[in-house]
Design a protein around this motif. Structure first.
Motif, PDB file in Angstrom:
ATOM      1  N   GLU A 243      43.130  38.924  41.148  1.00  9.77           N
ATOM      2  CA  GLU A 243      42.081  39.268  40.060  1.00  9.77           C
ATOM      3  C   GLU A 243      41.438  38.552  38.906  1.00  9.77           C
ATOM      4  OE1 GLU A 243      44.131  41.113  41.910  1.00  9.77           O
ATOM      5  OE2 GLU A 243      42.964  41.692  43.373  1.00  9.77           O
TER       6      GLU A 243
ATOM      7  N   LEU B  78      38.798  36.375  39.133  1.00  7.42           N
ATOM      8  CA  LEU B  78      37.771  36.319  38.910  1.00  7.42           C
ATOM      9  C   LEU B  78      37.281  37.368  37.444  1.00  7.42           C
ATOM     10  CD1 LEU B  78      35.801  36.334  41.525  1.00  7.42           C
ATOM     11  CD2 LEU B  78      36.454  39.145  41.393  1.00  7.42           C
ATOM     12  N   LEU B  79      37.712  37.630  37.266  1.00  7.83           N
ATOM     13  CA  LEU B  79      37.991  38.643  35.568  1.00  7.83           C
ATOM     14  C   LEU B  79      37.223  37.280  34.806  1.00  7.83           C
ATOM     15  CD1 LEU B  79      39.101  41.980  35.265  1.00  7.83           C
ATOM     16  CD2 LEU B  79      37.213  41.545  36.115  1.00  7.83           C
TER      17      LEU B  79
ATOM     18  N   ARG C 111      34.396  35.619  34.660  1.00  9.07           N
ATOM     19  CA  ARG C 111      33.803  36.226  34.189  1.00  9.07           C
ATOM     20  C   ARG C 111      33.216  36.663  32.565  1.00  9.07           C
ATOM     21  NH1 ARG C 111      33.573  41.980  38.377  1.00  9.07           N
ATOM     22  NH2 ARG C 111      32.836  40.625  40.129  1.00  9.07           N
TER      23      ARG C 111
ATOM     24  N   ARG D 291      23.020  41.961  43.074  1.00  6.40           N
ATOM     25  CA  ARG D 291      24.357  42.337  44.707  1.00  6.40           C
ATOM     26  C   ARG D 291      22.929  42.903  45.475  1.00  6.40           C
ATOM     27  NH1 ARG D 291      30.533  44.233  43.372  1.00  6.40           N
ATOM     28  NH2 ARG D 291      30.859  42.247  43.081  1.00  6.40           N
TER      29      ARG D 291
ATOM     30  N   ARG E 197      24.018  44.999  37.843  1.00  5.98           N
ATOM     31  CA  ARG E 197      25.591  45.591  37.622  1.00  5.98           C
ATOM     32  C   ARG E 197      25.384  44.655  36.096  1.00  5.98           C
ATOM     33  NH1 ARG E 197      30.711  44.240  39.666  1.00  5.98           N
ATOM     34  NH2 ARG E 197      31.956  45.256  38.535  1.00  5.98           N
TER      35      ARG E 197
ATOM     36  N   TYR F  33      36.105  47.980  31.844  1.00  9.62           N
ATOM     37  CA  TYR F  33      36.697  46.690  32.158  1.00  9.62           C
ATOM     38  C   TYR F  33      37.511  45.710  30.762  1.00  9.62           C
ATOM     39  CZ  TYR F  33      35.510  46.319  37.306  1.00  9.62           C
ATOM     40  OH  TYR F  33      35.524  47.042  38.889  1.00  9.62           O
TER      41      TYR F  33
ATOM     42  N   ASP G 182      30.583  48.474  40.386  1.00  8.02           N
ATOM     43  CA  ASP G 182      31.072  47.943  41.369  1.00  8.02           C
ATOM     44  C   ASP G 182      31.337  49.342  42.392  1.00  8.02           C
ATOM     45  OD1 ASP G 182      33.520  47.082  41.905  1.00  8.02           O
ATOM     46  OD2 ASP G 182      34.892  48.641  41.968  1.00  8.02           O
TER      47      ASP G 182
HETATM   48  C1  IPM Z   1      33.450  43.538  42.564  1.00  4.17           C
HETATM   49  C2  IPM Z   1      35.850  43.420  43.087  1.00  4.17           C
HETATM   50  C3  IPM Z   1      35.926  43.579  41.390  1.00  4.17           C
HETATM   51  C4  IPM Z   1      35.669  44.192  40.174  1.00  4.17           C
HETATM   52  C5  IPM Z   1      37.929  43.393  41.691  1.00  4.17           C
HETATM   53  C6  IPM Z   1      38.286  42.344  42.889  1.00  4.17           C
HETATM   54  C7  IPM Z   1      37.928  42.868  40.316  1.00  4.17           C
HETATM   55  O1  IPM Z   1      35.984  44.677  43.233  1.00  4.17           O
HETATM   56  O2  IPM Z   1      33.738  41.820  42.264  1.00  4.17           O
HETATM   57  O3  IPM Z   1      33.455  43.733  43.142  1.00  4.17           O
HETATM   58  O4  IPM Z   1      35.718  44.997  40.425  1.00  4.17           O
HETATM   59  O5  IPM Z   1      35.360  43.193  39.904  1.00  4.17           O
END
Ligand code: IPM
Ligand code: MG
Length: 355
Positions: free
Chosen positions: A88, A91-92, A95, A105, A133, A140, A247
């Motif tokens: 994960e 992803l963070l 971003r 979304r 969002r 986070y 989220d």
């Molecule tokens: C999302 C996911 C991510 C988040 C996780 C995988 C880090 O749930 O993209 O919604 O919490 O942002």
């Protein structure tokens, strides 16, 4: 020529991404533009080959590409790694490093799928919501974020923080989007309790008043919003909210439409943009051809719309998905009586043909 970083990731990520790439290749023919695809590793697969979820090679290549198409990251194999090493974090890290502060979304109900929703048909038919969002702030990323130990007692801490600048830019994204839609923003917060939310509400109201007098703005507490999404989802047009509330609410909004396998997303910053399905890596069905590629294909459509400004082609892809569903073709997650079940790849081929 457009350079696109492709990060398939883990689990069904690889399967759905190859169908999105199929659609992008088709798009490049239609537009008579060259797309260069640069395949990169991130997530669990990168941990296995490079020892970390977001290798420097991947990050620097993604930074040089401007546009990223991502599948999904994560899986049980890597769940017990320490926090910094989990998939994960890829992803963070992306971003934050690409400054992708606006996560868009959409949750759209396809007529052909009204039966797949857990809710009554008259409540969900025609749903067309976009959750905007905030993606690089809030709890986070706030510091301190840690587990400490005092007198033998462990204590977990996270910090929710927002500056007015962070709130302003995401608010502009939501209002601009609302202007091109039904001109209604619902800003979701917890301003009866949280100081970040009090500031959020103040800043959003100010921006609405000065810059967007033609857009209707409502404020809603997050607990009420989660209830209203089930009670009467069609009251929403654009939902503007902070990172963690977004989220949670975007998963809820996705399920109104029947399957999380249908929903795309765009994460946009000033310089870069990343497109990915809302769903995760679904390790339980990975490698079986069962995954629904529509979320990834519609993410490719968002890429064409937002990064390449090809709105007409993006609409065409959306319409192609609609046609294939209307013809009764489904992947396993959305089968119903009298429909034909396709594999991930067959679904991609059908959609390509329909375009
Ligand atoms: C999302 C996911 C991510 C988040 C996780 C995988 C880090 O749930 O993209 O919604 O919490 O942002
Ligand atoms: Mg989520």
């Amino acid at each position: 020529m457009f350079k696109i970083a492709v990060i398939p990731g883990d689990g069904i990520g690889t399967e759905v991404t190859s169908q999105a790439v199929r659609i992008l290749k088709k798009s490049s023919q239609i537009l008579n533009e060259k797309f260069e695809f640069v395949e990169l590793k991130a997530g669990g697969i990168a941990i296995d080959s490079f020892g970390k979820p977001l290798p420097d090679e991947t990050l620097s290549a993604a930074l040089s590409c401007d546009i990223v198409l991502l599948g999904a990251v994560g899986g049980p194999k890597w769940d017990n790694l320490p926090y910094e090493s989990k998939p994960e974090q890829a992803l963070l890290g992306l971003r934050k490093s690409l400054e992708l502060y606006a996560n868009i979304r959409p949750a759209v109900m396809f007529d052909a799928l009204v039966e797949s929703s857990a809710l009554k048909q008259d409540i969900v038919k025609g749903i067309d919501i976009v959750v905007v969002r905030e993606l690089t702030g809030g709890i986070y990323f706030g510091k301190p974020a840690t587990i400490t130990k005092e007198d033998g007692i462990r204590r977990g801490v996270n910090t929710m923080t927002y500056t007015e600048l962070e709130i302003e830019r995401i608010a502009h994204t939501a209002f601009r989007l609302a202007k091109s839609r039904n001109k209604h923003v619902t800003s979701v917060d917890k301003a009866n309790i949280l100081h970040t939310s009090m500031l959020w509400r103040e800043v959003v109201s100010g921006i609405a008043k000065v810059n967007y007098p033609d857009v209707r703005l409502d404020h809603m507490y997050v607990d009420n919003a989660s209830m209203q999404l089930i009670r009467n989802p069609k009251q929403f047009d654009v939902i503007l909210t902070e990172n963690m509330f977004g989220d949670i609410l975007s998963d809820e909004a996705s399920m109104l439409t029947g399957s999380i396998g249908m929903l795309p997303s765009a994460s946009i910053g000033t310089k870069h943009a990343l497109y990915e399905p809302v769903h995760g890596s679904a390790p339980d069905i990975a490698g079986k051809g069962l995954a629904n590629p529509v979320a990834s294909i519609l993410s490719a459509a968002m890429l064409l719309e937002y990064s390449l400004k090809q709105e007409e082609l993006a609409r065409k892809i959306f319409r192609a998905v609609e046609i294939v569903l209307n013809e009764g073709y489904r992947t396993a997650d959305i089968v119903s009586k009298g429909t034909t079940t396709l594999t991930t790849e067959q679904m991609g081929q059908r959609i390509e043909a329909a375009i």
